[in-house]
Design a protein around this motif. Structure first.
Motif, PDB file in Angstrom:
ATOM      1  N   ILE A 249      -6.175  -6.544   4.330  1.00  0.00           N
ATOM      2  CA  ILE A 249      -6.045  -7.762   5.129  1.00  0.00           C
ATOM      3  C   ILE A 249      -4.727  -7.649   5.907  1.00  0.00           C
ATOM      4  CG2 ILE A 249      -4.852  -9.123   3.351  1.00  0.00           C
ATOM      5  CD1 ILE A 249      -6.578 -11.515   4.316  1.00  0.00           C
ATOM      6  N   ARG A 250      -4.737  -8.188   7.105  1.00  0.00           N
ATOM      7  CA  ARG A 250      -3.610  -7.996   8.022  1.00  0.00           C
ATOM      8  C   ARG A 250      -3.119  -9.341   8.531  1.00  0.00           C
ATOM      9  NH1 ARG A 250      -4.313  -3.942  13.211  1.00  0.00           N
ATOM     10  NH2 ARG A 250      -2.505  -4.605  14.451  1.00  0.00           N
TER      11      ARG A 250
ATOM     12  N   TRP B 134       0.410  -5.609   6.424  1.00  0.00           N
ATOM     13  CA  TRP B 134      -0.860  -5.284   5.776  1.00  0.00           C
ATOM     14  C   TRP B 134      -0.704  -5.389   4.268  1.00  0.00           C
ATOM     15  CZ3 TRP B 134       0.556  -3.082  10.312  1.00  0.00           C
ATOM     16  CH2 TRP B 134      -0.419  -2.795  11.291  1.00  0.00           C
TER      17      TRP B 134
ATOM     18  N   SER C  11      -5.491  -6.416  -0.087  1.00  0.00           N
ATOM     19  CA  SER C  11      -6.655  -7.295  -0.139  1.00  0.00           C
ATOM     20  C   SER C  11      -6.232  -8.753  -0.013  1.00  0.00           C
ATOM     21  CB  SER C  11      -7.402  -7.103  -1.470  1.00  0.00           C
ATOM     22  OG  SER C  11      -6.577  -7.534  -2.554  1.00  0.00           O
ATOM     23  N   HIS C  12      -7.230  -9.613   0.174  1.00  0.00           N
ATOM     24  CA  HIS C  12      -7.005 -11.055   0.165  1.00  0.00           C
ATOM     25  C   HIS C  12      -6.418 -11.482  -1.184  1.00  0.00           C
ATOM     26  CE1 HIS C  12      -8.290 -15.206  -0.677  1.00  0.00           C
ATOM     27  NE2 HIS C  12      -8.198 -15.425   0.627  1.00  0.00           N
TER      28      HIS C  12
ATOM     29  N   HIS D 121      -8.980  -8.991  10.060  1.00  0.00           N
ATOM     30  CA  HIS D 121      -9.510  -7.699   9.620  1.00  0.00           C
ATOM     31  C   HIS D 121      -9.685  -6.832  10.858  1.00  0.00           C
ATOM     32  CE1 HIS D 121     -10.113  -8.796   5.468  1.00  0.00           C
ATOM     33  NE2 HIS D 121     -10.842  -9.838   5.801  1.00  0.00           N
TER      34      HIS D 121
ATOM     35  N   ARG E 107      -9.590 -14.031  10.855  1.00  0.00           N
ATOM     36  CA  ARG E 107     -10.400 -14.553   9.763  1.00  0.00           C
ATOM     37  C   ARG E 107      -9.752 -15.849   9.275  1.00  0.00           C
ATOM     38  NH1 ARG E 107     -13.821 -12.042  11.639  1.00  0.00           N
ATOM     39  NH2 ARG E 107     -14.991 -10.297  10.728  1.00  0.00           N
TER      40      ARG E 107
END
Length: 262
Positions: free
Chosen positions: A2-3, A77, A80-81, A119, A187
């Motif tokens: 995730i970014r 970055w 993950s979430h 993403h 997102r």
């Protein structure tokens, strides 16, 4: 992964040169020093390149888009979430983000800066691994934050961008001399507000941004290139509100690169 994408506004007390120096010499090293506490996989800054200003002006006028109100971008970055959620829920993570915010004081106008979670969708790559438009290299990176066309939902605009515009850009990649091209789609997560608040930033409502890398030592020319640029720009009108979107090009400063840790 995730970014977190951050458009950075320059503090009103600084000229561009001092702004870039502060980002490069103060904020960047501060984030690098906190990478373990932040759980980062990557952190990269993008600084607008004065040598690219004329090319950006031409591209902006071709599209009828805005002149960029921003001169820098920073991207974080996480794996993950869930990793980002754990960071925000921990006292150590909250303290580390507070130190990032503190490092930017007097350099970044936090209230005028924007961020969002995203993403990435790689579309074109002519080189293995990550490409970076580092200083003292011929590579240049262009970023293009996008607002959806009036009458389209964010989801509709993102779908067209990925399934229609992406293949079109890929088909012209060789003619245009594109080294790399990514789509980075916003997102909507509840975490967005939390991380924006921790950094003191606003939340950007772009559908995302396009990013492309070009080698200035190999600038192609001719009718094929002109047609490729015109066709891509015309298709952008099918999903982008160009009067609310903007672009700029610059050089990248990678401070954290730990994708090997995934």
């Amino acid at each position: 992964m995730i970014r977190l994408v951050c458009l950075l506004k320059r503090d009103a007390s600084l000229d561009p040169e001092a702004f870039f120096a502060g980002l490069r010499d103060v904020v960047g090293p501060a984030v690098a020093g906190l990478q373990a506490k932040l759980g980062l996989i990557r952190y990269v800054q993008l600084h607008a390149d004065p040598d690219a200003a004329e090319g950006d002006r031409i591209a902006t006028e071709l599209r009828g888009s805005l002149v960029s109100p921003f001169e820098a971008m920073a991207d974080f970055w996480w794996p993950s979430h869930d990793a980002l959620e754990a960071l925000l829920g921990s006292s150590g993570g909250a303290s580390a983000l507070a130190l990032v915010r503190q490092a930017g004081e007097g350099i970044v106008d936090a209230a005028g800066s924007l961020c969002w979670l995203a993403h990435e969708f790689p579309q074109v790559s002519s080189a293995p691994g990550r490409v970076a438009a580092r200083p003292r290299t011929p590579l240049l990176k262009l970023v293009f934050p996008l607002m959806p066309r009036a009458g389209m939902s964010d989801a509709e605009a993102q779908s067209y961008w990925l399934t229609e515009h992406g293949p079109l850009v890929r088909s012209y990649a060789v003619a245009r001399g594109t080294t790399c091209y990514y789509q980075v789609h916003r997102r909507d997560y509840p975490l967005t507000e939390r991380v924006a608040s921790a950094l003191g930033f606003g939340v950007g409502r772009f559908i995302g941004h396009a990013e492309a890398w070009f080698d200035r030592s190999r600038v192609p020319g001719g009718a094929d290139v002109d047609q490729a640029r015109l066709t891509a720009a015309q298709d952008e009108r099918n999903f982008i509100e160009l009067g609310q979107s903007f672009l700029f090009s610059g050089k990248e400063y990678p401070y954290v690169e730990r994708e090997w840790a995934l």
